[in-house]
Design an enzyme around this catalytic site. Structure first.
Site, short mmCIF file in Angstrom:
data_model
loop_
_atom_site.label_atom_id
_atom_site.label_comp_id
_atom_site.label_asym_id
_atom_site.label_seq_id
_atom_site.Cartn_x
_atom_site.Cartn_y
_atom_site.Cartn_z
N ARG A 27 -4.10 -6.61 -24.25
CA ARG A 27 -3.66 -7.46 -23.13
C ARG A 27 -2.52 -6.86 -22.31
NH1 ARG A 27 -4.80 -11.26 -27.28
NH2 ARG A 27 -6.60 -12.56 -26.73
N LYS A 71 -2.70 0.16 -8.30
CA LYS A 71 -4.13 -0.11 -8.19
C LYS A 71 -4.86 0.76 -9.19
CE LYS A 71 -5.16 -1.91 -3.58
NZ LYS A 71 -5.88 -1.66 -2.30
N GLU A 100 -4.93 12.42 2.75
CA GLU A 100 -4.17 11.19 2.54
C GLU A 100 -2.80 11.27 3.23
OE1 GLU A 100 -5.12 8.41 1.34
OE2 GLU A 100 -6.83 8.79 0.03
N LYS A 159 4.62 4.36 1.35
CA LYS A 159 3.81 3.53 0.45
C LYS A 159 4.68 2.58 -0.37
CE LYS A 159 -0.12 3.37 -2.56
NZ LYS A 159 -1.30 4.07 -3.13
N GLU A 188 -2.21 -9.18 -0.32
CA GLU A 188 -2.41 -10.59 0.03
C GLU A 188 -2.13 -10.91 1.49
OE1 GLU A 188 -1.40 -12.60 -4.32
OE2 GLU A 188 0.25 -12.12 -2.96
N ARG A 227 -0.91 -4.07 2.90
CA ARG A 227 -1.37 -3.01 2.00
C ARG A 227 -2.75 -2.50 2.38
NH1 ARG A 227 -0.51 -2.37 -4.51
NH2 ARG A 227 -1.69 -0.44 -4.69
N ASN A 284 -5.73 1.74 3.63
CA ASN A 284 -7.14 2.11 3.46
C ASN A 284 -7.79 2.59 4.75
OD1 ASN A 284 -7.46 1.58 0.66
ND2 ASN A 284 -7.43 -0.61 1.09
N HIS A 330 -11.02 4.49 4.54
CA HIS A 330 -11.51 4.45 3.17
C HIS A 330 -12.80 3.65 3.01
CE1 HIS A 330 -7.74 6.32 2.27
NE2 HIS A 330 -7.93 6.27 0.98
N HIS A 338 -15.54 5.54 1.05
CA HIS A 338 -16.15 5.06 -0.20
C HIS A 338 -17.66 4.98 -0.07
CE1 HIS A 338 -12.15 2.93 -1.48
NE2 HIS A 338 -12.09 4.25 -1.58
N HIS A 368 -12.54 13.14 -2.78
CA HIS A 368 -12.14 11.89 -2.13
C HIS A 368 -11.48 12.14 -0.78
CE1 HIS A 368 -10.82 7.81 -1.59
NE2 HIS A 368 -9.55 8.19 -1.58
#
Length: 367
Positions: free
Chosen positions: A120, A142, A184, A226, A237, A241, A245, A248, A252, A265
């Site tokens: 946990r 992440k 990046e 960052k 949220e 953030r 991306n 991205h 992806h 990547h």
């Protein structure tokens, strides 16, 4: 040495940037004498670093085990997580052990996700060895593994206990991997910081020579950008953030379409950023002049600006519809509105996105 702190209440952690950090026990905070650790790395990096890190940690009084995983994006899977869990259990690691991620983004993601789940939640340290991981993947918590239907679809937000960025690790990095990290870095300039983009234009040759001063400034600036975003929007949220991306969602899809084999990547991100810029131009939000400026910088960084493996644009769009940022069946894309500025756009016509994918895959410098 440069040091900054991610401030997240009781989960604050330091980012340390310097040369030679892996040679000193004090760099491995918060480890202390009597601690137990499990180092996770891959078959490429183990011969370079495992013995010396073991010596440093054991001399500091840490009881260290290790697991060596295969190298490559295709191993960022639940099967690899199972291997980590099995080794932790076989070696009697409990809730107070510390996982140590020594590697690039794949190892960092695997280790962080394993740490978030094992008993946990246990402590883990990030030691990024690639430029891409040093400026991006190791920071922010992440963690994820890939699924055959999409990249990073199974994971968790789980912050490390510290991030140790030893610039000396970059001396062993193959040129293609180094350029992948530059993608990046260029992303930060396009999405957030016009002055940094200009600095990259002026200093790309120094970065390619791996000049220590240029790398130190560059990595620090990326970490500063960052870090501020993570502190303002840790769990993605409020949309801030998500701006990290840029390119991205396209990238992806490219990686998924090609089974994570043909593109690193950062190479996929390079192409994806141009797809995003093409989309922005079609929406009247971005200039052709700035697209050419971005292309030139990507080419100087030895990055692709068009596909070098066959990609079906329609399949690419379908993969994009599986992206985590899709809401109510509508794409949410990060779009540059100027060099140094980006925004989230929702509900862009799929035909515009498809046309941007097609055009980017066939780009020439004069378009």
């Amino acid at each position: 040495m440069k040091k900054m702190t991610i401030t997240l209440g009781q989960r604050n952690y330091p980012i340390t940037i310097s040369s030679g950090l892996l040679n000193h026990f004090d760099s491995f905070e918060p480890l202390k004498k009597g601690d137990q650790g499990m180092l996770v790395t891959n078959q490429t990096l183990a011969p370079l670093y495992l013995s010396s890190i073991r010596t440093v940690l054991e001399q500091g009084g840490v009881r260290l085990d290790h697991i060596i995983l295969p190298d490559g994006e295709k191993y960022k899977s639940l099967a690899s997580i199972e291997l980590i869990f099995s080794e932790l259990l076989r070696k009697w690691h409990g809730r107070h052990t510390t996982l140590i991620a020594l590697g690039g983004g794949v190892i960092g993601d695997l280790t962080g996700f394993a740490a978030s789940c094992y008993q946990r939640g246990i402590r883990y340290i990030q030691i990024p060895t690639t430029l891409l991981a040093q400026v991006d993947a190791s920071i922010g918590g992440k963690t994820a593994v890939n699924h055959q239907l999409g990249k990073n679809m199974i994971g968790a937000f789980y912050q490390p206990a510290s991030v140790i960025i030893d610039i000396d690790c970059l001396s062993h990095l193959p040129m293609r991997q180094f350029s992948s990290g530059l993608a990046e870095i260029i992303k930060y300039g396009i999405a957030f910081d016009f002055n940094f983009f200009c600095w990259l234009e002026d200093n790309m040759d120094s970065l390619l020579r791996r000049d220590i001063d240029a790398l130190s400034h560059c990595i620090s600036r990326c970490c500063q950008i960052k870090s501020k975003i993570i502190m303002d929007d840790e769990r993605d949220e409020n949309g801030l953030r998500a701006l990290l991306n840029l390119g991205h969602t396209y990238a992806h899809a490219i990686e998924t379409e090609t089974n994570y084999i043909f593109y690193l990547h950062g190479e996929a991100v390079s192409i994806g950023m141009l797809m995003a810029a093409q989309t922005a131009q079609k929406l009247g939000l971005f200039s052709r002049t700035d697209i050419i400026r971005i292309k030139k910088l990507l080419l100087r960084a030895k990055l692709p600006i068009q596909g070098f493996h066959q990609i079906d644009p329609k399949s690419c769009l379908l993969h994009m519809m599986h992206d985590k940022k899709v809401m109510n069946g509508k794409l949410r894309l990060i779009i540059p509105t100027a060099i140094g500025q980006s925004e989230i756009y929702e509900g862009i016509d799929n035909e515009i996105v498809l046309a941007s994918i097609k055009e980017t895959l066939m780009l020439s410098m004069n378009q």
